[in-house]
Write a protein that holds these residues in place. Structure first.
Motif, PDB file in Angstrom:
ATOM      1  N   LEU A 182     -34.546 -18.856  18.252  1.00 23.52           N
ATOM      2  CA  LEU A 182     -35.988 -18.631  18.428  1.00 23.52           C
ATOM      3  C   LEU A 182     -36.305 -18.040  19.796  1.00 23.52           C
ATOM      4  CD1 LEU A 182     -37.164 -21.913  16.752  1.00 23.52           C
ATOM      5  CD2 LEU A 182     -37.683 -19.613  15.940  1.00 23.52           C
ATOM      6  N   VAL A 183     -35.552 -18.414  20.810  1.00 26.48           N
ATOM      7  CA  VAL A 183     -35.748 -17.846  22.138  1.00 26.48           C
ATOM      8  C   VAL A 183     -35.444 -16.349  22.108  1.00 26.48           C
ATOM      9  CG1 VAL A 183     -34.653 -17.736  24.419  1.00 26.48           C
ATOM     10  CG2 VAL A 183     -35.511 -19.899  23.563  1.00 26.48           C
ATOM     11  N   LYS A 184     -34.411 -15.992  21.356  1.00 29.64           N
ATOM     12  CA  LYS A 184     -34.054 -14.575  21.193  1.00 29.64           C
ATOM     13  C   LYS A 184     -35.210 -13.794  20.568  1.00 29.64           C
ATOM     14  CE  LYS A 184     -29.770 -15.093  19.615  1.00 29.64           C
ATOM     15  NZ  LYS A 184     -28.918 -14.959  18.455  1.00 29.64           N
ATOM     16  N   LEU A 185     -35.863 -14.425  19.564  1.00 29.46           N
ATOM     17  CA  LEU A 185     -36.975 -13.752  18.884  1.00 29.46           C
ATOM     18  C   LEU A 185     -38.107 -13.427  19.842  1.00 29.46           C
ATOM     19  CD1 LEU A 185     -37.351 -15.793  15.566  1.00 29.46           C
ATOM     20  CD2 LEU A 185     -36.519 -13.466  15.814  1.00 29.46           C
ATOM     21  N   ARG A 186     -38.209 -14.217  20.904  1.00 32.54           N
ATOM     22  CA  ARG A 186     -39.347 -14.038  21.822  1.00 32.54           C
ATOM     23  C   ARG A 186     -39.091 -12.985  22.896  1.00 32.54           C
ATOM     24  NH1 ARG A 186     -41.457 -18.633  24.898  1.00 32.54           N
ATOM     25  NH2 ARG A 186     -42.993 -17.049  25.333  1.00 32.54           N
ATOM     26  N   GLU A 187     -37.812 -12.565  23.053  1.00 32.77           N
ATOM     27  CA  GLU A 187     -37.495 -11.630  24.140  1.00 32.77           C
ATOM     28  C   GLU A 187     -38.215 -10.299  23.997  1.00 32.77           C
ATOM     29  OE1 GLU A 187     -33.245 -11.416  24.209  1.00 32.77           O
ATOM     30  OE2 GLU A 187     -33.073 -13.270  25.340  1.00 32.77           O
TER      31      GLU A 187
END
Ligand code: DGI
Ligand code: FE
Ligand code: FE
Length: 187
Positions: A182-187
């Motif tokens: 999910l952190v990746k999705l926010r980049e």
């Protein structure tokens, strides 16, 4: 299955407190589904049944995890994690609900998973922010949930991981993988 039938079915498996939590998750999940374009009817049913197995004896849950070839790693982590996958199994077997999207949302409502579906996210978040929840930081997640589903979800998972770490509890690997995804999705 309609709402009343589903609620009646689940009520027998829950304490009053957990039933009130379930109502809160249902109402919150409906709002989130409408806001983010998920299937409202599926969100309602997934929410109603998400904690279906919460009060099953540990021995019974353990046996199901073994017999059904579920992730065996579950058994060496907190037994609180078991009611999610076991719940998905029992809701299909005992209630006869066989919608895979709903069952997945139940199955992954505690750990999340890599590549969470919109419905998975709605249920995970509704479980975290329903009005009865009093976690530190929950109001911030409620604010994020008004406009950004992924941001709210990352914050909820982050809070949960931090909470476990503060208590020196192990963190189930899927929970970490979910966070990273999910952190990746926010980049
Ligand atoms: O069933 P609920 O109480 O509504 O909420 P839940 O399904 O999110 O379960 C929360 C419980 O599961 C809580 O006692 C903490 C535990 N838990 C959640 N994620 C992890 C975890 N325990 C471990 N060991 N590792 C995790 O990643
Ligand atoms: Fe749960
Ligand atoms: Fe719950």
């Amino acid at each position: 299955m309609d709402r009343e039938g589903a609620l009646q079915t689940v009520k027998e498996h829950l304490t009053d407190h957990r039933y009130q939590h379930t109502i809160g998750v249902m109402e919150t999940a409906i709002v989130l589904a409408e806001r983010y374009g998920a299937d409202v009817k599926k969100a309602e049913l997934a929410a109603i049944f998400h904690d279906y197995a919460k009060f099953r004896p540990k021995d019974e849950m353990k046996q199901i995890i073994l017999d059904q070839g579920m992730e065996q790693q579950l058994l060496v982590f907190n037994s609180e994690l078991w009611h999610a996958p076991v719940g998905a199994f029992l809701v299909e077997k005992e209630v006869g609900l066989n919608d895979e999207e709903i069952l997945d949302a139940i199955r992954y409502h505690t750990s999340g998973r890599v590549g969470m579906s919109l419905l998975d996210k709605v249920i995970y978040l509704a479980d975290y922010i329903e009005p009865g929840r009093r976690f530190p930081g929950v109001d911030e997640v409620r604010e994020f949930a008004k406009a950004n589903l992924n941001q709210a979800l990352v914050q909820a998972i982050k809070n949960s991981i931090q909470f476990l770490m503060k208590k020196n509890q192990p963190v189930y690997p899927d929970t970490i993988y979910t966070y990273n995804d999910l952190v990746k999705l926010r980049e």
